[in-house]
Design an enzyme around this catalytic site. Structure first.
Site, PDB file in Angstrom:
ATOM      1  N   GLY A 159       0.768  -1.233   0.000  1.00  0.00           N
ATOM      2  CA  GLY A 159       0.000   0.000   0.000  1.00  0.00           C
ATOM      3  C   GLY A 159       0.804   1.291   0.000  1.00  0.00           C
ATOM      4  CG  ASP A 160       3.471   4.399   1.670  1.00  0.00           C
ATOM      5  OD1 ASP A 160       3.437   5.065   0.616  1.00  0.00           O
ATOM      6  OD2 ASP A 160       3.799   4.883   2.765  1.00  0.00           O
ATOM      7  CG  PHE A 161       6.118  -1.227  -3.398  1.00  0.00           C
ATOM      8  CD1 PHE A 161       6.222  -2.225  -2.434  1.00  0.00           C
ATOM      9  CD2 PHE A 161       6.985  -1.267  -4.482  1.00  0.00           C
ATOM     10  CE1 PHE A 161       7.174  -3.235  -2.548  1.00  0.00           C
ATOM     11  CE2 PHE A 161       7.938  -2.274  -4.607  1.00  0.00           C
ATOM     12  CZ  PHE A 161       8.029  -3.261  -3.637  1.00  0.00           C
TER      13      PHE A 161
END
Length: 300
Positions: A159-161
C-alpha cells in the site's frame, strides 16, 4: 510506534508477522527481534513530553542501502521494482494468521477502494484549478473502476510501495539491486492492480521522464503477475486516483499540522504537475506509451 498507532496492537502484530513471513521467503523485509521474554512487541508506558502514554515498541533489524529516491532510476531498476511489488503481493497470498481479517480496513483512507471518501476532504482544494481534475478523476472512478472491481484479483497490499520505502545497493559498476522494503503501516486487503498503480505513481515522482516510468514497471510486474483485461483497462485511472488521494490528503494534513508542511507536501508538489500532465495526455496516449514499452522490454 506513536501513541495513536499503539492503540491498535492487532494491526501492528499482523504487520510484524507479515514482515517476518516475507523475510523467511527471501524478500528483503526487516524482522522484529524478540524481547528478553520472547515478545516481538512490547507495550511500554513512557513520557515523551506529553505526559505518561502507552507506546508499542519493536526492535527491527537494520537494512543497509540507499533509498530509491536518491538514485536516478534506470529502466532496469524500475523493472525490478515492478517485479518486487508483484512478488510481494503473490507471497502475501500464502500468509495465514488468525487475525488476518483486521486487514480489511473498510474506511482506510489510503486504500484505492476509498477514492469516493475523498469527497469529504475535497474542499481543501477550493480555489485551486486542479480541484476540477480531481473531481473528474473521482467521477471516472465511479463510472470506469467500480463496475470492474469484481473482476480484479484480490490480495493483501503493502500500500505504500514508494521511492522512500525501497532500498537499493550497488550491484556491479552501474546496476542496483533492491536491498530493502520498509514501512508496512499501510497494509490492507485490496487488489493486485492497486499495488501496481501505487508503485507507478510513486516511481513517477522523482523521475526526469515520469510518463515513461509505467512501461518498465509494468514489464517487471507482468513477469510475475500478468494483468487481465479489466485490470489493464483500469491502470491509467487508478494511477490518477492515487495522485488525487496524495494531493487532497496532503493538503488536508497541512491544515491540521502546519509545522509539518515541508514533509507532508513532498509528494504533492510534484504530484500536481504530473496529475495534470497525465490528464492532458489522456488514457489512450498514456496506455500506448506504457504498454508498448512494456511489450518491448518483455521480449526475450
Amino acid at each position: 510506534m506513536n501513541s495513536a498507532d499503539s492503540q491498535n496492537i492487532t494491526v501492528i502484530e499482523l504487520q510484524t508477522h507479515a514482515m517476518n513471513f516475507l523475510h523467511q521467503r527471501g524478500l528483503p523485509a526487516q524482522t522484529a527481534l524478540p524481547t528478553l521474554t520472547g515478545q516481538l512487541i512490547s507495550l511500554e508506558e513512557l513520557d515523551c513530553g506529553f505526559g505518561l502514554q502507552k507506546y508499542l515498541v519493536r526492535l527491527l533489524t537494520y537494512l543497509p542501502g540507499t533509498t530509491v529516491a536518491k538514485i536516478t532510476c534506470s529502466p532496469q531498476i524500475l523493472y525490478d521494482v515492478g517485479k518486487m511489488a508483484a512478488t510481494l503481493d503473490t507471497v502475501l497470498l500464502q500468509m495465514e494468521h488468525p487475525n488476518i481479517s483486521v486487514l480489511q480496513r473498510e474506511d482506510f483512507i489510503w486504500n484505492l477502494a476509498s477514492v469516493p471518501l475523498l469527497n469529504q476532504y475535497i474542499h481543501v482544494m477550493d480555489g485551486d484549478p486542479v480541484q476540477k481534475v480531481v473531481q473528474a478523476v473521482m467521477e471516472q472512478y465511479q463510472i470506469q473502476v467500480v463496475p470492474k472491481l469484481p473482476l480484479f484479483r484480490k490480495c493483501i497490499n503493502h500500500g505504500d510501495f514508494n521511492d522512500h520505502n525501497l532500498l537499493v545497493k550497488p550491484d556491479g559498476p552501474s546496476k542496483y539491486e533492491i536491498s530493502g522494503i520498509l514501512d508496512f503501516g499501510d497494509m490492507s486487503s485490496g487488489y493486485f492492480i492497486f499495488e501496481l498503480a501505487i508503485t507507478i505513481m510513486y516511481m513517477m515522482i522523482e523521475s526526469p521522464n515520469p510518463v515513461d516510468v509505467g512501461g518498465p514497471v509494468v514489464a517487471g510486474w507482468e513477469s510475475v503477475f500478468p494483468l487481465n483485461e479489466a485490470e489493464r483497462d483500469s491502470l491509467y485511472l487508478l494511477v490518477l486516483c492515487r495522485f488525487s488521494q496524495s494531493l487532497v490528503l496532503a493538503r488536508h494534513a497541512v491544515i491540521q499540522q502546519p509545522e509539518n508542511e515541508e514533509y507532508l507536501m513532498i509528494t504533492a508538489r510534484t504530484g500536481v504537475r504530473l496529475l495534470c500532465r497525465l490528464w492532458e495526455l489522456g488514457k489512450d496516449e498514456v496506455e500506448r506509451i506504457w504498454f508498448q514499452s512494456a511489450a518491448q522490454l518483455s521480449k526475450p
